[in-house]
Design a protein around this motif. Structure first.
Motif, short mmCIF file in Angstrom:
data_model
loop_
_atom_site.label_atom_id
_atom_site.label_comp_id
_atom_site.label_asym_id
_atom_site.label_seq_id
_atom_site.Cartn_x
_atom_site.Cartn_y
_atom_site.Cartn_z
N SER A 76 0.78 -1.14 0.13
CA SER A 76 -0.07 0.10 0.02
C SER A 76 0.97 1.15 -0.04
O SER A 76 1.90 1.17 0.48
N THR A 77 0.31 2.23 -0.51
CA THR A 77 1.08 3.61 -0.55
C THR A 77 -0.05 4.76 -0.81
O THR A 77 -0.89 4.44 -1.19
N ASP A 78 0.27 5.77 0.00
CA ASP A 78 -0.73 6.82 -0.04
C ASP A 78 -0.27 7.93 -1.05
O ASP A 78 -0.88 9.06 -1.01
N THR A 79 0.67 7.70 -2.11
CA THR A 79 0.96 8.66 -3.01
C THR A 79 -0.18 8.49 -4.44
O THR A 79 -0.65 7.35 -4.32
N CYS A 247 8.92 22.83 12.91
CA CYS A 247 8.58 24.43 12.58
C CYS A 247 7.28 24.21 11.78
O CYS A 247 7.11 23.78 10.63
N THR A 248 6.42 24.92 12.13
CA THR A 248 5.03 24.69 11.63
C THR A 248 5.01 25.47 9.91
O THR A 248 4.02 25.42 9.27
N ILE A 249 5.99 26.54 9.82
CA ILE A 249 5.87 27.32 8.68
C ILE A 249 7.13 26.86 7.96
O ILE A 249 7.32 27.23 6.83
N CYS A 250 7.78 26.06 8.01
CA CYS A 250 8.78 25.24 7.55
C CYS A 250 8.54 24.03 6.44
O CYS A 250 7.76 22.98 7.17
N TYR A 251 8.86 24.00 5.24
CA TYR A 251 8.67 22.91 4.52
C TYR A 251 10.00 22.78 3.60
O TYR A 251 10.72 23.29 3.76
N ALA A 252 10.16 21.44 3.01
CA ALA A 252 10.89 20.97 2.31
C ALA A 252 10.59 20.30 1.04
O ALA A 252 9.40 19.55 1.08
N GLU A 449 0.10 29.23 4.18
CA GLU A 449 -1.13 28.22 3.91
C GLU A 449 -1.04 27.50 2.64
O GLU A 449 -1.40 26.42 2.74
N ALA A 450 -0.65 28.16 1.65
CA ALA A 450 -0.52 27.17 0.42
C ALA A 450 0.36 25.95 0.40
O ALA A 450 0.23 25.11 -0.18
N MET A 451 1.47 26.23 1.16
CA MET A 451 2.38 25.25 1.09
C MET A 451 1.64 23.99 2.05
O MET A 451 2.33 22.95 1.96
N GLY A 452 0.64 24.20 2.73
CA GLY A 452 0.23 23.17 3.57
C GLY A 452 -0.68 22.36 2.85
O GLY A 452 -1.28 21.44 3.35
N SER A 453 -0.90 22.46 1.43
CA SER A 453 -1.47 21.52 0.85
C SER A 453 -0.98 20.86 -0.50
O SER A 453 -1.40 20.38 -1.32
N SER A 469 3.48 18.86 2.40
CA SER A 469 2.84 19.44 3.54
C SER A 469 2.77 18.27 4.59
O SER A 469 2.71 18.68 5.91
N ALA A 470 2.60 17.13 4.82
CA ALA A 470 2.72 16.21 5.75
C ALA A 470 3.85 15.94 6.32
O ALA A 470 4.17 15.59 7.55
#
Length: 503
Positions: A76-79, A247-252, A449-453, A469-470
């Motif tokens: 299984s994979t969620d991609t 960090c809640t506003i940090c993404y990669a 906010e946009a990065m969160g999706s 986002s996850a």
């Protein structure tokens, strides 16, 4: 491999500099999808800020498919659903699908291919009215920052990440693209492989730039709290510490993914090597390796493997004979090593000297480097490496990879690419896509906010789908082997997406 505007290369060379520092060598492993909580570093001077006027000329290649990726593998994979980059990915045994929203491909069909990527920018018809000035944002430009380890115990450690960000900015500006009529400007900071310098760079960037983009630091925990406190959007190349991940506003572009490991790796071992029932795991004593080695053993045993030998290795150790003898006595068939160059080569040479020939010597992407292949000699021939990005040997198959190589050469002639740079290029494209989509609503807050999706991000096929986002490690990986002259794909070039195991 031969590509326009680049030299012939068999892999990245910047990771060759990992030999100078134990802590850095171990922390780099976090960039391959693990996390680490490094010790507090001593206070030192801050990083320096330098403005870059990114200009250039020319256009990227056309007519090469830089779009969807095919996946292969059971489990299984969620991609595969809700992809924001338009390339899409299937799950399990299904092939590439179509993306969800906000495709990143763009461009028009070329004479010999369905689509070529473009720099992005604001589409015609997007309402840009009401876009207000902000920190790093005025009527002419959007200023972004990049904080990367340039100096320190390993000079130039992640320099390829900063150069890749510069390359994309140059490509974007030269193309005539804009974000609501604004060009991009780039300010660079040297975090000096030091947590204090990372914090000071973040403090300066809070007042200087609109967002941080493509950054890469072994001690990125240093500026995590400062970044969050000042509301500075952070779209990194790769996260390396738990603090930056938290960090809640940090993404990669490649998230770390705490406390889980991709099933594709143990599945490959079990499928090809006696069910993986006589496995060995060695790991360096220090930094991320100390945490990741035992954790990977737990995850892979949950998947069905059995480890008969698990051993830490001092970074000061040069005699690997006792480890090899212990593996021989236990009948080990497959060997893994969580470490870095030159330790990988030392173990391989010790195995060769004692005529120990395990069925498999398997390493992470850090080994995809001339420092491993050139210094290891005949002893490393046949080594298998798992990767989550397109090898440079296959650049002709992907227009986005060609753009990265071409613009890196234009910005920094003679520079070698690397997977740290590849993910920095990806992060810069992701920033542009998200910022442009917001039009007149663009602000630091709306960008965060946009990065969160963002899910299933591939940057036009540069790498496997990433759960941005996850903030979880991606589960799609593939395997390559060193033949003695080049890296060759194993089990085809499709990614194997088999989920992850946590706990």
């Amino acid at each position: 491999m031969s590509t326009t505007g680049t030299r012939r290369r068999s892999g990245p060379t910047r990771t060759a500099m990992l030999t100078a520092s134990t802590a850095v060598a171990a922390l780099v492993l976090a960039a391959c999808g693990s996390t680490v909580a490094p010790e507090t570093v001593a206070l030192a001077g801050g990083g320096s800020g330098t403005a870059i006027g990114a200009t250039g000329s020319g256009t990227g290649p056309t007519g090469v498919d830089g779009g969807g990726i095919a996946t292969d593998g059971g489990g299984s994979t969620d991609t595969g659903s809700g992809s924001t980059d338009g390339t899409g990915s299937g799950s399990g045994d299904s092939g590439g699908g179509t993306g969800g929203t906000g495709g990143d491909g763009g461009g028009s069909a070329g004479p010999s291919g369905p689509r070529a990527p473009d720099p992005g920018g604001t589409d015609k018809g997007v309402d840009c009215s009401g876009l207000a000035d902000d920190t790093g944002l005025d009527s002419d430009s959007i200023t972004i920052g990049n904080a990367t380890d340039i100096s320190g115990p390993v000079p130039g450690l992640f320099e390829e990440s900063q150069k890749a960000t510069q390359a994309f900015v140059a490509y974007f500006n030269a193309s005539g693209s804009t974000i609501c009529g604004r060009k991009l400007e780039l300010v660079t900071y040297d975090t000096r492989t030091d947590g204090s310098a990372d914090q000071q760079a973040a403090a300066r960037a809070c007042d200087d730039v609109f967002a941080m983009v493509g950054s890469m630091s072994a001690f990125d925990s240093g500026g995590a709290a400062t970044t969050e406190q000042c509301g500075l959007p952070d779209v990194r190349a790769i996260t390396t510490t738990k603090q930056r991940t938290a960090c809640t506003i940090c993404y990669a572009a490649q998230p770390a993914g705490p406390e889980e490991f991709q099933n594709a790796v143990p599945d490959y071992i079990m499928r090809n090597h006696g069910g993986g029932q006589k496995a060995a795991m060695l790991y360096l004593e220090g930094g991320a390796a100390t945490e990741n080695g035992p954790a990977q053993v737990r995850h892979m045993e949950k998947r069905g493997m059995k480890f008969v030998y698990v051993q830490s290795v001092s970074t000061a150790e040069f005699n690997y004979a006792p480890y090899v003898q212990a593996m021989k006595e236990r009948g080990v068939e497959t060997v893994q090593f969580v470490g870095a160059n030159p330790f990988f080569g030392r173990l391989a040479q010790a195995m060769a000297q004692q005529d120990f020939k395990p069925e498999l010597y398997l390493l992470d992407p850090t080994a995809y480097s001339p420092n491993f292949t050139e210094t290891g000699g005949d002893a490393v021939v046949g080594t298998v490496v798992f990767v989550n990005f397109l090898p440079f040997e296959e650049a002709r198959s992907n227009a986005e990879m060609q753009l990265y190589l071409q613009w890196l050469e234009r910005v920094s002639p003679g520079s070698d690419p690397g997977f740290f740079g590849l993910f920095a290029w990806s992060a810069t494209r992701l920033f542009v896509q998200r910022a442009a989509s917001l039009g007149g609503d663009l602000s630091r807050e709306t960008l965060i906010e946009a990065m969160g999706s963002v899910d299933g991000w591939t940057s036009n096929g540069l790498h496997s789908p990433q759960k941005v986002s996850a903030k979880r490690i991606g589960d799609c990986w593939r395997f390559i082997t060193w033949t003695g002259s080049t890296w060759k794909a194993l089990e085809g070039s499709k990614y194997q997406c088999r989920g992850t195991t946590a706990g």
